[in-house]
Design a protein around this motif. Sequence first.
Motif, mmCIF file in Angstrom:
data_model
loop_
_atom_site.group_PDB
_atom_site.id
_atom_site.type_symbol
_atom_site.label_atom_id
_atom_site.label_comp_id
_atom_site.label_asym_id
_atom_site.label_seq_id
_atom_site.Cartn_x
_atom_site.Cartn_y
_atom_site.Cartn_z
ATOM 1 N N ALA A 116 11.782 -1.607 -6.138
ATOM 2 C CA ALA A 116 12.424 -1.964 -4.892
ATOM 3 C C ALA A 116 12.133 -0.618 -3.622
ATOM 4 N N ASP A 117 12.374 0.547 -4.272
ATOM 5 C CA ASP A 117 12.453 1.534 -3.262
ATOM 6 C C ASP A 117 11.206 2.452 -3.478
ATOM 7 N N GLY A 118 9.908 1.988 -4.256
ATOM 8 C CA GLY A 118 8.873 2.878 -4.515
ATOM 9 C C GLY A 118 8.216 2.442 -5.666
ATOM 10 N N PHE A 119 7.949 3.378 -6.629
ATOM 11 C CA PHE A 119 7.226 3.352 -7.795
ATOM 12 C C PHE A 119 7.687 3.936 -8.920
ATOM 13 N N VAL A 120 7.296 3.571 -10.036
ATOM 14 C CA VAL A 120 7.865 3.952 -11.270
ATOM 15 C C VAL A 120 6.438 4.476 -12.001
ATOM 16 N N LEU A 121 6.263 5.722 -12.428
ATOM 17 C CA LEU A 121 5.060 6.080 -13.192
ATOM 18 C C LEU A 121 5.528 6.544 -14.742
ATOM 19 N N THR A 122 4.564 6.371 -15.584
ATOM 20 C CA THR A 122 4.637 6.502 -16.711
ATOM 21 C C THR A 122 3.559 7.556 -17.138
ATOM 22 N N LEU A 123 3.817 8.712 -17.991
ATOM 23 C CA LEU A 123 2.884 9.684 -18.220
ATOM 24 C C LEU A 123 2.465 9.611 -19.722
ATOM 25 N N ALA A 124 1.416 10.183 -20.125
ATOM 26 C CA ALA A 124 1.127 10.356 -21.409
ATOM 27 C C ALA A 124 1.667 10.997 -22.483
ATOM 28 N N ASN A 125 2.693 11.894 -21.563
ATOM 29 C CA ASN A 125 3.637 12.831 -22.696
ATOM 30 C C ASN A 125 4.847 11.896 -22.760
ATOM 31 N N GLY A 126 5.081 10.886 -22.277
ATOM 32 C CA GLY A 126 6.444 9.881 -22.654
ATOM 33 C C GLY A 126 7.221 9.953 -21.313
ATOM 34 N N GLU A 127 6.883 11.026 -20.353
ATOM 35 C CA GLU A 127 7.919 11.069 -19.140
ATOM 36 C C GLU A 127 7.676 9.885 -18.169
ATOM 37 N N ARG A 337 -1.404 -4.755 -8.888
ATOM 38 C CA ARG A 337 -2.785 -4.972 -8.290
ATOM 39 C C ARG A 337 -2.953 -6.526 -7.653
ATOM 40 N N ALA A 338 -2.082 -7.314 -7.910
ATOM 41 C CA ALA A 338 -2.025 -8.609 -7.419
ATOM 42 C C ALA A 338 -1.575 -8.508 -6.013
ATOM 43 N N GLY A 339 -0.731 -7.558 -5.585
ATOM 44 C CA GLY A 339 -0.313 -7.339 -4.296
ATOM 45 C C GLY A 339 -1.250 -6.658 -3.446
ATOM 46 N N ILE A 340 -2.448 -6.319 -3.790
ATOM 47 C CA ILE A 340 -3.425 -5.316 -3.184
ATOM 48 C C ILE A 340 -4.199 -6.353 -2.556
ATOM 49 N N ARG A 341 -4.310 -6.436 -1.171
ATOM 50 C CA ARG A 341 -5.731 -7.120 -0.464
ATOM 51 C C ARG A 341 -6.995 -6.326 -0.826
ATOM 52 N N ARG A 342 -7.836 -7.247 -0.847
ATOM 53 C CA ARG A 342 -9.205 -6.834 -1.161
ATOM 54 C C ARG A 342 -10.211 -6.768 -0.157
ATOM 55 N N LEU A 343 -11.023 -6.062 -0.120
ATOM 56 C CA LEU A 343 -12.411 -6.153 0.682
ATOM 57 C C LEU A 343 -13.742 -6.174 -0.161
ATOM 58 N N GLU A 344 -14.440 -7.208 -0.554
ATOM 59 C CA GLU A 344 -15.497 -7.197 -1.379
ATOM 60 C C GLU A 344 -15.046 -6.690 -2.727
ATOM 61 N N GLY A 345 -13.832 -6.611 -3.152
ATOM 62 C CA GLY A 345 -13.373 -6.454 -4.458
ATOM 63 C C GLY A 345 -12.613 -5.169 -4.391
ATOM 64 N N ALA A 346 -12.857 -4.543 -3.403
ATOM 65 C CA ALA A 346 -12.149 -3.002 -3.408
ATOM 66 C C ALA A 346 -10.860 -3.306 -2.540
ATOM 67 N N VAL A 352 -4.793 5.011 7.544
ATOM 68 C CA VAL A 352 -4.219 5.936 6.913
ATOM 69 C C VAL A 352 -4.331 5.973 5.201
ATOM 70 N N PHE A 353 -5.348 5.095 4.899
ATOM 71 C CA PHE A 353 -5.506 5.015 3.459
ATOM 72 C C PHE A 353 -4.615 4.182 2.679
ATOM 73 N N ALA A 354 -3.882 3.385 3.508
ATOM 74 C CA ALA A 354 -3.004 2.960 2.760
ATOM 75 C C ALA A 354 -3.126 1.261 2.250
ATOM 76 N N THR A 355 -2.825 0.804 1.238
ATOM 77 C CA THR A 355 -3.235 -0.649 0.861
ATOM 78 C C THR A 355 -2.108 -1.488 1.339
ATOM 79 N N SER A 356 -2.165 -2.740 1.279
ATOM 80 C CA SER A 356 -1.226 -3.658 1.723
ATOM 81 C C SER A 356 0.077 -3.537 0.860
ATOM 82 N N VAL A 357 0.189 -2.743 -0.092
ATOM 83 C CA VAL A 357 1.226 -2.600 -1.016
ATOM 84 C C VAL A 357 2.213 -1.410 -0.336
ATOM 85 N N PRO A 358 3.075 -1.381 0.234
ATOM 86 C CA PRO A 358 3.794 -0.291 1.063
ATOM 87 C C PRO A 358 3.631 0.960 0.139
#
Length: 400
Positions: A116-127, A337-346, A352-358
């Motif tokens: 809801a308020d950002g992102f969750v990242l999972t690291l290879a070390n388990g963090e 990924r599904a929430g990202i708008r595309r341009l020729e697949g990219a 400011v290099f922002a995608t459609s996902v805030p």
Amino acid sequence: MTRVAVAIVGAGPYGLSVAAHLGSRHIDYRIFGDPMRFWSNIAAAGSRRFLKSYCFGTNISTPAPGFAFADYNGPRGLETFEPCSIGNFAAYGRWFQENIVPTVEPVDVTGVSRQADGFVLTLANGEVLQASRVILATGLSGFAQVPPAIKSLPSQLVTHTSAVASFEAYRGQSVAVIGGGQSALEAAALLNEAGAKPRLIVRDRALLWHHRVRRERNLWRKIRSPITGLGTGPKAWALTKFPGATQRLPTSWRTRFVRSHLPAEGAWWLRERVEGIVPVSCNTVVMSAAANGGGLQLRLRDGRVGTEQSLQVDHVIAGSGYCVEVERMTILDPALRAGIRRLEGAPLLNAVFATSVPGLHVVGPAAAMSFGPLFRFVVGAGYTAQILAAHLAMNAKESP
């Protein structure tokens, strides 16, 4: 679970540049990835591998003076114009990181999902950590393009140029190299020098080569064809002087321009290592391929006469470039990924290099379809880092 304002995924030239500029503005961030891994792997596969770009156009960006590529090469007696060794560039990047971005965490991010308020990242070390914003700076990782005719073959028979671990491993083998651009031509040269028997399969009617550009030129030549970090000529000058202009152009024109700019060509210093040495089949495409007797059999079509022939080889190396598509960004959760708008697949990016996902930004080669061909190269890192750092600093001031 810890939280950070900005998570930078990737520690190549773009990731390091963004981190350097964020750090100079005291913006809270963490950056993940093995510094310069892509370039280090490219260099380790074989000696005599060089950048196609000029040394001055391959700087990792920082507001601090004294950290350009030439600042690293000059005192060490290395080339400061061209051609510059990829091994030296990788070493320069690690030197830059140690001095400017010592906080790099050499661990891979294995997953990014939205909350809801950002992102969750999972690291290879388990963090697992939370981030308000994520900047994807993963370079060309995951975007290697292999022609459809050979894509389904097992990896022990087909390798992309970026995945070659050692050209010496092909000594004595017959190898078909598909492509007519720099990576394919360089692979053919390195295979030949390693004792393999390469053959170039080129779709175009002829190989194209860059001409050598002299550093010392008269005033008229400088005006008519200025040297820039993207090459020479008025178009290259405009792209480097106005790096954000392409993003503002109509979409249909921009996509055509990005796809057609900079055709497949080889560097001038590579020509003597290929021409007249490596057999070349031009105007030829691979129609199909099949495993056969420990190697593979290729069915080739000669476009000049319309005939087909078979070619038996031990291995195929694809120098067929890269294809940036959101669906290949598997580090991102499918729902994200599904929430990202595309341009020729990219990913379609704003100014400011922002995608459609805030909160999700994408930089580097993956931004080229939105921002133009400049961003396929390291030369675009300075503009990217400055724009992003300014935007995030402004955002931080506006936050309560």
